[in-house]
Design a protein around this motif. Structure first.
Motif, PDB file in Angstrom:
ATOM      1  N   GLU A 385       0.825  -1.220   0.000  1.00 47.19           N
ATOM      2  CA  GLU A 385       0.000   0.000   0.000  1.00 47.19           C
ATOM      3  C   GLU A 385       0.866   1.280   0.000  1.00 47.19           C
ATOM      4  OE1 GLU A 385      -3.276   0.593  -0.267  1.00 47.19           O
ATOM      5  OE2 GLU A 385      -3.640  -1.551  -0.568  1.00 47.19           O
ATOM      6  N   ASN A 386       2.039   1.197   0.599  1.00 47.68           N
ATOM      7  CA  ASN A 386       2.921   2.377   0.609  1.00 47.68           C
ATOM      8  C   ASN A 386       3.419   2.704  -0.789  1.00 47.68           C
ATOM      9  OD1 ASN A 386       2.965   3.054   3.388  1.00 47.68           O
ATOM     10  ND2 ASN A 386       4.232   1.237   3.745  1.00 47.68           N
ATOM     11  N   HIS A 387       3.693   1.640  -1.557  1.00 47.07           N
ATOM     12  CA  HIS A 387       4.115   1.858  -2.942  1.00 47.07           C
ATOM     13  C   HIS A 387       2.980   2.476  -3.755  1.00 47.07           C
ATOM     14  CE1 HIS A 387       7.468  -1.458  -2.741  1.00 47.07           C
ATOM     15  NE2 HIS A 387       7.639  -0.477  -1.870  1.00 47.07           N
ATOM     16  N   PHE A 389       0.464   4.225  -2.682  1.00 44.20           N
ATOM     17  CA  PHE A 389       0.220   5.623  -2.299  1.00 44.20           C
ATOM     18  C   PHE A 389       1.262   6.554  -2.922  1.00 44.20           C
ATOM     19  CE2 PHE A 389       0.997   9.122   0.827  1.00 44.20           C
ATOM     20  CZ  PHE A 389      -0.152   9.847   0.536  1.00 44.20           C
ATOM     21  N   TYR A 390       2.502   6.092  -2.926  1.00 40.08           N
ATOM     22  CA  TYR A 390       3.566   6.931  -3.490  1.00 40.08           C
ATOM     23  C   TYR A 390       3.276   7.276  -4.947  1.00 40.08           C
ATOM     24  CZ  TYR A 390       8.334   8.636  -4.323  1.00 40.08           C
ATOM     25  OH  TYR A 390       9.414   9.414  -4.626  1.00 40.08           O
ATOM     26  N   LEU A 391       2.890   6.277  -5.712  1.00 37.42           N
ATOM     27  CA  LEU A 391       2.609   6.531  -7.136  1.00 37.42           C
ATOM     28  C   LEU A 391       1.371   7.410  -7.298  1.00 37.42           C
ATOM     29  CD1 LEU A 391       3.372   3.196  -9.025  1.00 37.42           C
ATOM     30  CD2 LEU A 391       4.905   4.980  -8.265  1.00 37.42           C
ATOM     31  N   MET A 392       0.338   7.128  -6.493  1.00 37.39           N
ATOM     32  CA  MET A 392      -0.887   7.925  -6.613  1.00 37.39           C
ATOM     33  C   MET A 392      -0.643   9.370  -6.188  1.00 37.39           C
ATOM     34  SD  MET A 392      -3.833   5.204  -5.463  1.00 37.39           S
ATOM     35  CE  MET A 392      -5.200   6.340  -5.792  1.00 37.39           C
ATOM     36  N   ALA A 393       0.245   9.542  -5.228  1.00 40.12           N
ATOM     37  CA  ALA A 393       0.554  10.909  -4.773  1.00 40.12           C
ATOM     38  C   ALA A 393       1.274  11.711  -5.851  1.00 40.12           C
ATOM     39  CB  ALA A 393       1.403  10.858  -3.501  1.00 40.12           C
ATOM     40  N   ARG A 394       1.647  11.027  -6.940  1.00 42.93           N
ATOM     41  CA  ARG A 394       2.243  11.742  -8.081  1.00 42.93           C
ATOM     42  C   ARG A 394       1.248  11.866  -9.236  1.00 42.93           C
ATOM     43  NH1 ARG A 394       4.715  13.244  -4.430  1.00 42.93           N
ATOM     44  NH2 ARG A 394       6.894  12.815  -3.965  1.00 42.93           N
ATOM     45  N   ILE A 396      -0.793   9.467 -10.489  1.00 40.61           N
ATOM     46  CA  ILE A 396      -1.051   8.265 -11.295  1.00 40.61           C
ATOM     47  C   ILE A 396      -2.287   7.562 -10.729  1.00 40.61           C
ATOM     48  CG2 ILE A 396      -0.065   6.062 -12.034  1.00 40.61           C
ATOM     49  CD1 ILE A 396       2.738   7.376 -11.645  1.00 40.61           C
ATOM     50  N   ARG A 398      -5.213   4.820  -9.758  1.00 36.43           N
ATOM     51  CA  ARG A 398      -5.034   3.572  -9.008  1.00 36.43           C
ATOM     52  C   ARG A 398      -4.747   2.380  -9.924  1.00 36.43           C
ATOM     53  NH1 ARG A 398      -6.470   2.333  -3.681  1.00 36.43           N
ATOM     54  NH2 ARG A 398      -7.467   4.367  -3.467  1.00 36.43           N
ATOM     55  N   THR A 400      -3.594   2.270 -13.043  1.00 39.82           N
ATOM     56  CA  THR A 400      -2.292   2.395 -13.705  1.00 39.82           C
ATOM     57  C   THR A 400      -1.168   2.142 -12.706  1.00 39.82           C
ATOM     58  OG1 THR A 400      -3.253   4.031 -15.176  1.00 39.82           O
ATOM     59  CG2 THR A 400      -0.859   3.913 -15.137  1.00 39.82           C
ATOM     60  N   LEU A 404       1.609  -0.792 -12.903  1.00 34.21           N
ATOM     61  CA  LEU A 404       3.033  -0.440 -12.894  1.00 34.21           C
ATOM     62  C   LEU A 404       3.782  -1.223 -11.803  1.00 34.21           C
ATOM     63  CD1 LEU A 404       4.518   1.665 -14.661  1.00 34.21           C
ATOM     64  CD2 LEU A 404       4.173   3.329 -12.854  1.00 34.21           C
ATOM     65  N   LEU A 405       3.128  -1.361 -10.655  1.00 39.23           N
ATOM     66  CA  LEU A 405       3.772  -2.046  -9.528  1.00 39.23           C
ATOM     67  C   LEU A 405       3.853  -3.551  -9.744  1.00 39.23           C
ATOM     68  CD1 LEU A 405       2.223  -0.038  -6.552  1.00 39.23           C
ATOM     69  CD2 LEU A 405       4.597   0.007  -7.332  1.00 39.23           C
ATOM     70  N   GLY A 408       6.505  -4.050 -12.237  1.00 37.13           N
ATOM     71  CA  GLY A 408       7.803  -3.807 -11.616  1.00 37.13           C
ATOM     72  C   GLY A 408       8.240  -4.954 -10.719  1.00 37.13           C
TER      73      GLY A 408
ATOM     74  N   ASP B  73      -4.552  10.575  -6.096  1.00 41.10           N
ATOM     75  CA  ASP B  73      -4.094  10.879  -7.456  1.00 41.10           C
ATOM     76  C   ASP B  73      -4.790  12.125  -8.000  1.00 41.10           C
ATOM     77  OD1 ASP B  73      -6.305   9.072  -7.311  1.00 41.10           O
ATOM     78  OD2 ASP B  73      -6.208   8.824  -9.485  1.00 41.10           O
ATOM     79  N   ALA B  76      -3.153  15.164  -6.528  1.00 41.99           N
ATOM     80  CA  ALA B  76      -1.873  15.457  -7.180  1.00 41.99           C
ATOM     81  C   ALA B  76      -2.109  16.128  -8.529  1.00 41.99           C
ATOM     82  CB  ALA B  76      -1.075  14.166  -7.350  1.00 41.99           C
ATOM     83  N   PHE B  84       8.143  13.501   0.136  1.00 37.23           N
ATOM     84  CA  PHE B  84       8.083  12.559   1.247  1.00 37.23           C
ATOM     85  C   PHE B  84       9.304  12.648   2.148  1.00 37.23           C
ATOM     86  CE2 PHE B  84       4.945  10.866  -1.530  1.00 37.23           C
ATOM     87  CZ  PHE B  84       4.113  10.059  -0.772  1.00 37.23           C
ATOM     88  N   ILE B  90      11.123   1.313  -4.933  1.00 34.16           N
ATOM     89  CA  ILE B  90      10.258   0.411  -5.693  1.00 34.16           C
ATOM     90  C   ILE B  90      11.074  -0.325  -6.753  1.00 34.16           C
ATOM     91  CG2 ILE B  90       8.123   0.190  -6.997  1.00 34.16           C
ATOM     92  CD1 ILE B  90       7.084   2.688  -5.702  1.00 34.16           C
ATOM     93  N   PRO B  91      11.533  -1.531  -6.434  1.00 35.60           N
ATOM     94  CA  PRO B  91      12.339  -2.294  -7.397  1.00 35.60           C
ATOM     95  C   PRO B  91      11.516  -2.617  -8.644  1.00 35.60           C
ATOM     96  CG  PRO B  91      12.371  -3.338  -5.221  1.00 35.60           C
ATOM     97  CD  PRO B  91      11.317  -2.279  -5.190  1.00 35.60           C
ATOM     98  N   GLY B  92      12.189  -2.646  -9.781  1.00 31.98           N
ATOM     99  CA  GLY B  92      11.524  -3.072 -11.014  1.00 31.98           C
ATOM    100  C   GLY B  92      10.799  -1.968 -11.760  1.00 31.98           C
ATOM    101  N   VAL B  93      10.528  -0.829 -11.078  1.00 28.17           N
ATOM    102  CA  VAL B  93       9.897   0.304 -11.757  1.00 28.17           C
ATOM    103  C   VAL B  93      10.986   1.347 -12.004  1.00 28.17           C
ATOM    104  CG1 VAL B  93       8.187   2.154 -11.566  1.00 28.17           C
ATOM    105  CG2 VAL B  93       7.661  -0.127 -10.674  1.00 28.17           C
TER     106      VAL B  93
END
Lengths: 443, 248
Positions: A385-387, A389-394, A396, A398, A400, A404-405, A408, B73, B76, B84, B90-93
């Motif tokens: 969930e932390n990952h 949130f990080y992407l959504m906070a930029r 992106i 949910r 997508t 991406l995760l 990855g 999102d 943002a 932060f 985040i590995p792989g991305v």
């Protein structure tokens, strides 16, 4: 093991009339291997859920399917390599249809120092040169699927690279195709690299839709001193197909085995990789990814046997599971009393994409030496969930971000593939799986 | 630009923010200072929309919209950015794939054409240079193996590329040596302008030597207990938080 009697392995009757026609039948030692294997099958049957090594992936139910030997299926006609098989630049293609070399679909390989032949051809000519390899690395007695292969092997590849061979890229494509009846084939592949030789083997296993098929390949690999083999395997069989593959590698001093296995489809798939470190300074990397959907079952089983000092094994396996699928990871690491300074690492991570799947993970470490570095880890869970949130906070969204995760998570292992064109091809296979999943979800 | 009114927030039943009110206009830089465990990071997380916080009272309005009703999102894309305190690895991305996806998400929301690979590289190259970020960093997996300083630079790079209207910097100075602190501060100062607002959250006044605030607030025990100009930060540096702890 429970003795389940004569009727529990499925191929006995179908093959009975063909035994004399199997390649190498006129050579006493080949025939002896087959007789031993057949006797083992007749007494023990195929392993069910009570056999420790097959507890999560019993194969005894194969007996219920009336497979016929693939060689008897004369209604199969494969004229093209399926389009989902990647074309890898610089790699020569070798195509097997139902385990039999198909010369028409294969490239002509004329490289000094490299011999690629069909096992059938070799056994018809001179069996002595393959005697140390065939049955020498993968033993029927302890491996029931190897026994099954040994009893009924009809063809396969013999790949030999001479001393200091500087390297080539071979792309072996196995196509499974049944006609009106389900078929079974048991390719036996032998790979030998002489001292200092280098080779890259890419294997793509696919199947054509239709009747069920079973492929049960056994690959025996011998790496002489300083030999270096890279092997990249992808399995995306037809949805109902069975794929059980056993690889046994023997590593001499300072040889390296760098393997990558992708499990991307098939009804029931098991990829078993066994490495025996017999020379000091030898090392192996056995990495893999799997992505499962529907009712697929994928088993990745490894055994790293460190017998001498100063050897290294490293395994990173990651998978995602969707639908009602089931994933198995069994990783055995054995460090003998003499194998001081062994460095053995193993990490398995699985990610649930739905509530339905199951993941069984069984690491087994047996360490008898005291001066070693061994590390293993296993984790299963959902997307972090932390990952997310990080992407959504930029900015992106949910879906997508999730895609991406998940991508990855798997790409992280794909990055370990050193050959760029192979890495891209495997990445495209994984991305294809993710796209199909996204389309299923959108539908 | 952003209006926080009587905000009460609980985590697992425990009240962390006990009535925060704060109004930040376009062009302003506000700093919130306070000891550890006083709710500073809770405030930044609530603004960005992280789950796990229960808003029991109050409101946050951003450019006329109810920010608390929006998904992270959407916030943002509307122009809110959180740098932060602990950027996740985040590995792989790959950093570049992530940046391109984020930039295009914003551009789509603004009705602009997505940028292509060439434009993207050109844009990023110009910005990384100014921040002293090595070219190969954006090819690496997102934040993986980045040093503390690299992570913070990467946060400022993201902010620079996304050009938010309102940015919250959560302890951006933590773990930075003096050189990195200067680089990061220069990056922030370059973005200052009449159309943009900042909220700088920090434990130490050191950062505020480089990012000079218009307003300083002291937060203890989930409340803002004092507000003033830059001199308040200097006074805190000299005398510590003891006086305000008593007030809370």
């Amino acid at each position: 093991m429970v003795a389940t009697g004569l009727l529990d392995h499925p191929f006995k009757e179908a093959y009975a009339s063909k035994a004399g026609a199997l390649p190498g039948a006129t050579h006493a030692w080949v025939d002896g291997l087959r007789q031993t294997a057949r006797a083992l099958l007749n007494t023990a049957g195929l392993p069910g859920p009570k056999t420790e090594a097959f507890i999560f992936t019993p194969v005894s139910d194969l007996a219920k399917i009336p497979f016929i030997p693939a060689a008897s299926a004369d209604d199969v006609d494969v004229r093209d390599v399926p389009l989902n098989v990647p074309r890898i630049a610089g790699a020569s293609r070798i195509v097997l249809v139902n385990g039999v070399l198909n010369a028409a679909l294969s490239d002509n390989i004329a490289v000094e120092g490299l011999r690629v032949e069909s096992l059938k051809q070799v056994l018809a000519r001179d069996t002595l040169s393959v005697k140390p390899l065939l049955g020498g690395l993968a033993a029927s007695a302890s491996l029931p699927l190897v026994a099954l292969n040994t009893a009924y092997m009809a063809d396969g590849l013999v790949i030999r690279a001479g001393k200091n061979f500087a390297g080539a890229m071979l792309h072996v494509i196995s196509i499974g195709a049944a006609g009106a009846e389900p078929v079974a084939f048991h390719p036996r592949n032998l790979v030998a690299l002489e001292p200092g030789a280098q080779l890259t083997l890419i294997e793509t296993h696919v199947g054509l839709p239709g009747q069920n098929y079973l492929t049960n390949p056994v690959t025996e690999i011998s790496l002489a001193e300083n030999a270096r083999l890279k092997r990249y395997v992808s399995v995306a069989e037809d949805d109902d197909a069975f794929h059980f593959a056993t690889t046994s590698v023997a590593l001499s001093a300072h040889s390296t085995f760098n393997a990558f296995h992708a499990g991307l489809g098939g009804g029931k798939v098991r990829q078993e990789v066994r490495a025996a470190f017999l020379g000091t300074g030898s090392s192996a990397i056995v990495n893999g990814v799997y992505a499962l959907s529907g009712k697929q079952h994928h088993d990745f089983t490894t055994a790293m046997d460190h017998a001498v000092p100063h050897t290294t094994s490293s395994q990173l396996v990651k998978g995602v599971v969707d639908g009602q699928s089931r994933a198995v990871f069994q990783g055995r690491v054995l460090v003998d009393r003499d194998a001081q300074k062994t460095d053995a690492r193993q990490l398995h991570k699985a990610m649930f994409l739905a509530k339905g799947p199951a993941v069984d993970c069984k690491p087994e470490l047996e360490i008898f030496a005291d001066d070693v570095q061994c590390a293993h880890g296993a984790a299963t869970g959902e997307l972090d969930e932390n990952h997310l949130f990080y992407l959504m906070a930029r900015g992106i969204d949910r879906d997508t971000a999730r895609a991406l995760l998940v991508s990855g998570f798997l790409e992280d292992v794909l990055e370990s593939i050193g050959d760029e064109q192979v890495r891209e091809a495997f990445s495209a296979l994984v991305q294809g799986w993710l796209k199909r999943r996204a389309m299923r979800r959108a539908a | 630009m952003i209006e926080i009114k009587n905000l009460h927030v609980s985590v697992q039943g425990k009240e962390i923010l006990k009535g925060i009110s704060l109004s930040i206009n376009a062009g302003e830089v506000h700093a919130i200072m306070g000891p550890n465990g006083t709710g500073k990071s809770t405030l930044s997380n609530v603004i960005a929309g992280r789950e796990g916080y229960e808003i029991t009272q109050g409101s946050v309005t951003f450019a006329g919209q109810d920010l608390l009703a929006m998904e992270p999102d959407a916030r943002a894309r509307a122009g809110v950015f959180l740098a932060f305190q602990y950027p996740v690895e985040i590995p792989g991305v790959s950093t570049s794939a992530f940046l391109k996806t984020a930039i295009n998400a914003k551009r789509r929301a603004e009705g602009l054409k997505e940028i292509d690979a060439m434009e993207f590289l050109k844009l990023v190259k110009a910005k990384t240079k100014a921040l002293g970020i090595a070219d190969d960093m954006i090819k690496r997996p997102l934040n993986v193996g980045f040093s503390g300083g690299e992570k913070k630079r990467a946060e400022v790079l993201q902010m620079t590329l996304l050009e938010p209207k309102f940015a919250v910097l959560d302890e951006t100075d933590s773990g930075l040596d003096i050189d990195a602190l200067k680089v990061v501060s220069d990056g922030v100062n370059a973005l200052r302008g009449p159309e943009r607002a900042f909220l700088v959250i920090t434990h130490y006044q050191r950062l505020l030597n480089y990012i000079v605030p218009d307003h300083v607030h002291v937060m203890t025990g989930g409340r803002i207990v004092a507000s003033g100009g830059r001199e308040l930060a200097l006074e805190l540096e000299a005398n510590g938080y003891a006086k305000y702890m008593a007030a809370a």
